[in-house]
Design a protein around this motif. Structure first.
Motif, PDB file in Angstrom:
ATOM      1  N   ILE A  91      -9.043  -6.315  -4.394  1.00  0.00           N
ATOM      2  CA  ILE A  91      -8.455  -5.811  -5.218  1.00  0.00           C
ATOM      3  C   ILE A  91      -9.685  -4.296  -6.277  1.00  0.00           C
ATOM      4  CG2 ILE A  91      -6.565  -5.522  -7.025  1.00  0.00           C
ATOM      5  CD1 ILE A  91      -5.664  -7.533  -6.206  1.00  0.00           C
ATOM      6  N   ILE A  95      -6.267  -2.099  -1.950  1.00  0.00           N
ATOM      7  CA  ILE A  95      -6.137  -3.730  -1.875  1.00  0.00           C
ATOM      8  C   ILE A  95      -6.162  -3.179  -0.193  1.00  0.00           C
ATOM      9  CG2 ILE A  95      -5.007  -5.919  -1.276  1.00  0.00           C
ATOM     10  CD1 ILE A  95      -2.868  -4.219  -3.643  1.00  0.00           C
ATOM     11  N   GLN A  99       1.040  -1.234  -0.011  1.00  0.00           N
ATOM     12  CA  GLN A  99       0.088   0.632   0.149  1.00  0.00           C
ATOM     13  C   GLN A  99       1.400   1.518  -0.206  1.00  0.00           C
ATOM     14  OE1 GLN A  99      -2.504  -1.257   3.368  1.00  0.00           O
ATOM     15  NE2 GLN A  99      -3.789  -1.953   2.384  1.00  0.00           N
ATOM     16  N   TYR A 123       2.311 -10.704  -5.415  1.00  0.00           N
ATOM     17  CA  TYR A 123       1.530 -10.237  -5.996  1.00  0.00           C
ATOM     18  C   TYR A 123       1.977  -9.455  -7.164  1.00  0.00           C
ATOM     19  CZ  TYR A 123      -2.124 -11.572  -3.952  1.00  0.00           C
ATOM     20  OH  TYR A 123      -4.346 -12.566  -3.540  1.00  0.00           O
ATOM     21  N   LEU A 155       0.365  -5.416  -9.800  1.00  0.00           N
ATOM     22  CA  LEU A 155      -0.686  -4.613  -9.288  1.00  0.00           C
ATOM     23  C   LEU A 155       0.154  -3.426  -9.725  1.00  0.00           C
ATOM     24  CD1 LEU A 155      -1.827  -6.770  -6.296  1.00  0.00           C
ATOM     25  CD2 LEU A 155      -2.867  -6.836  -8.823  1.00  0.00           C
ATOM     26  N   THR A 203      -8.642 -11.533  -0.674  1.00  0.00           N
ATOM     27  CA  THR A 203      -7.977 -10.610  -0.677  1.00  0.00           C
ATOM     28  C   THR A 203      -8.887  -9.882  -1.721  1.00  0.00           C
ATOM     29  OG1 THR A 203      -5.680 -10.980  -0.387  1.00  0.00           O
ATOM     30  CG2 THR A 203      -5.803  -8.974  -2.076  1.00  0.00           C
ATOM     31  N   SER A 241      -6.969  -6.754   2.093  1.00  0.00           N
ATOM     32  CA  SER A 241      -6.682  -7.802   2.650  1.00  0.00           C
ATOM     33  C   SER A 241      -6.307  -8.661   3.630  1.00  0.00           C
ATOM     34  CB  SER A 241      -5.773  -8.562   1.713  1.00  0.00           C
ATOM     35  OG  SER A 241      -5.284  -9.906   1.901  1.00  0.00           O
TER      36      SER A 241
END
Length: 605
Positions: free
Chosen positions: A599, A589, A545, A563, A570, A597, A591
């Motif tokens: 998105i 995001i 993040q 990811y 991402l 998770t 999770s």
């Protein structure tokens, strides 16, 4: 007195200023030039050694690869396992090895190889045809014992400057290694390739090190492998230079015949040889001495010329003042003579002239400032244009970063289907793959619809079905009225791919699901992709993040980001959305570890 005093003052001031300026400039220029020359000499010598070292190692590695090709021949290994008492079998092996192995090598390297021979522990040997030797005319027992002692047991090569024959000593370089038999892993003999030193001598002799400099090579025992014909080499080797080189000293100075010499060495990690360059310090310092002499000579000439100009300049100042003084004396006497304006050379004329010069120079300076501001403004515009072009290029580059591993794995799957069975599945996979390629390689900035992206995901799932060997359905609950809404190309499929690579990294279970949804919220379009996989650890989620917040496209290689591997990533998708719609849009995001998770992609309607 006034004229003499003023002239003397101007002369003294000029003398002090000029002498100080020339001394300062000359001193620092000399120091900087000396430092620059030392750096250039050291860089040149280092480059010479590194180039010679690299080319020498490459030349030796060629024959190491050649020895690998000989060791891979079964006929050679079988020769080492033969019965040494069977003369007919020895004769047969000797002819086959020469004809099928050695002669081909001599055809490829006719001028570089001096001799090739295989010495078996059982007492039998094979020599190359070019030398017309046989085991009956040459006793290789001493050579065999020497090579057994100097070659490693695990089959690595040993590089020596010795030879089988006395007449070749000092003229060849031997590459030797132990050979294992065909029927067991035990060492049964030794392969030796004697290469002529002429190619390496030609290579080393081209090194240009000036009139008194020279170049020589020492092996790991401190013995000379190569040296030019110079009378200084004997004096050099009588000092402790060989010992210093073996101790790993790469740069030092020693006196040879009473003259300081600088030695620079590099040791090859491949051959174990040390390449040493010897240069006279006096020759290295010759350019610096020339600079010092030139600086002093130019400084003296400049000082004389400057003092001459200082005298002329002082007189040019005193002359108008003297004229003004005489005019003022005449005025004191009552002679009110006017000074003609056309030929005025008094202080008023000087002030007017200085003023005009000042105004003229100020005008020029203002014009220069104005032009400089225009140039700066133009430069800023150019920088802005360059930044815009860079962003466009970055967008196109990001769009082209399709993960090649997925394509390779897919092609491998298709190939397996083609070999094993004649199936319609191949046609389905190829069609899906072709659509994905056509869809992915388009690099224009135009937006596409959610329906296009979902179709791209559908094609990906067709291919994934064959890769994982089972069906997997994605829940798409996007309202029909939102299917034609605009989005950015290649956003949904990379996210879905990352889910299968990371959220379901341990395998797909019956309870797993992936859901794609879309909705309008406060004038924005929000597309959500949710899974119930393993989720993301709290610390890794915080780092991800933070990178999304900072718009970081790439970090250091040591970072391990969830990811990201296995797809476009991402961060990439997030940045591409911002490039199209602005920094206020992008990806969020959410999770929870072991719970899944979510998105969310936010874009304008």
């Amino acid at each position: 007195m006034m004229k003499r005093s003023l002239s003397r003052t101007v002369f003294i001031y000029f003398f002090v200023v000029i002498l100080f300026s020339l001394s300062t400039v000359g001193f620092f220029s000399y120091l900087e030039s000396s430092r620059a020359i030392d750096e250039q000499v050291e860089k040149y010598v280092t480059q010479v050694i590194n180039n010679a070292l690299l080319q020498t190692d490459n030349h030796l590695k060629t024959f190491e690869r050649l020895s690998n090709s000989i060791l891979s021949q079964q006929i050679v290994k079988r020769f080492l396992d033969m019965d040494p008492e069977d003369s007919y079998e020895y004769y047969r092996f000797q002819n086959e090895v020469r004809k099928n192995v050695l002669q081909k090598i001599f055809i490829t390297y006719p001028t570089q190889i001096n001799m090739i021979y295989i010495l078996g522990y059982h007492g039998r040997s094979i020599f190359d045809d070019n030398q017309n030797f046989s085991a009956n005319t040459v006793d290789p027992s001493d050579r065999l014992r020497e090579l057994i002692e100097k070659t490693p047991e695990q089959g690595e090569i040993a590089i020596m400057n010795t030879s089988l024959l006395e007449k070749d000593q000092g003229h060849v370089i031997t590459i030797a290694r132990k050979i294992r038999g065909y029927n067991s892993y035990a060492v049964k003999g030794i392969l030796a390739i004697e290469i002529k030193d002429q190619p390496l001598t030609s290579l080393w002799s081209t090194v240009d090190l000036g009139e008194q400099g020279f170049f020589f090579i020492l092996n790991d025992n401190g013995n000379v492998v190569y040296a030019p014909e110079t009378d200084r080499l004997g004096d050099v080797l009588q000092t402790d230079i060989s010992q210093r080189v073996q101790e790993g000293n790469e740069r030092f100075i020693r006196n040879v015949r009473g003259e300081p010499m600088m030695f620079v060495s590099r040791k090859s990690g491949y051959s174990g040889w040390s390449l040493v360059v010897s240069l006279p310090v006096k020759e290295l310092r010759a350019p610096i001495s020339s600079i010092r002499s030139t600086t002093i000579a130019v400084g003296i000439v400049t000082l004389v010329v400057a003092l001459f100009l200082a005298v002329r300049f002082g007189r040019s100042i005193v002359r108008p003042l003297r004229h003004l003084r005489e005019s003022m004396r005449e005025t004191e006497k009552g002679n009110w003579s006017s000074i003609s304006g056309e030929a005025r050379e008094d202080e008023i004329g000087g002030l007017i002239h200085s003023y005009n010069v000042m105004v003229s120079r100020l005008s020029e300076m203002i014009e220069r400032v104005y032009r400089a501001e225009l140039r700066e403004y133009k430069t800023q515009l150019e920088l802005q244009n360059i930044q815009l072009e860079r962003q466009r290029a970055e967008f196109q580059a990001l769009q082209l970063q399709i993960n090649p591993h997925f394509l390779y794995n897919t092609l491998e799957t298709i190939n397996c289907y083609a070999i094993v069975q004649d199936s319609d599945d191949i046609s389905e996979m190829v069609a899906a793959m072709a659509y994905m390629l056509r869809y992915s390689i388009q690099t224009n900035l135009e937006e596409i619809t959610i329906a296009n992206e979902l179709n791209h995901v559908r094609n990906y799932m067709m291919i994934l079905k064959h890769r994982i060997g089972r069906e997997f359905e994605i829940d798409v609950i996007v309202p029909p009225k939102l299917l034609l809404e605009k989005t950015v190309r290649l956003t949904l499929q990379p996210i879905v791919e990352n889910i299968f690579q990371h959220a379901f990294a341990d395998g797909i279970e019956p309870h797993h699901f992936v859901c794609i949804d879309a909705r309008k919220e406060d004038g924005y379009l929000q597309i959500t992709v949710e899974d119930n996989g393993v989720g993301i650890e709290a610390e890794k989620l915080r780092q991800l993040q933070e990178r999304l917040r900072r718009n970081r496209l790439a970090d250091t290689a040591e970072e391990t980001e969830p990811y990201k591997r296995g797809g476009i990533g991402l961060i990439n998708v997030h940045r591409r959305i911002q490039m199209v719609y602005g920094d206020e849009f992008g990806i969020r995001i959410e999770s929870t570890r072991d719970f899944g998770t979510k998105i969310m992609m936010t874009m304008p309607l």
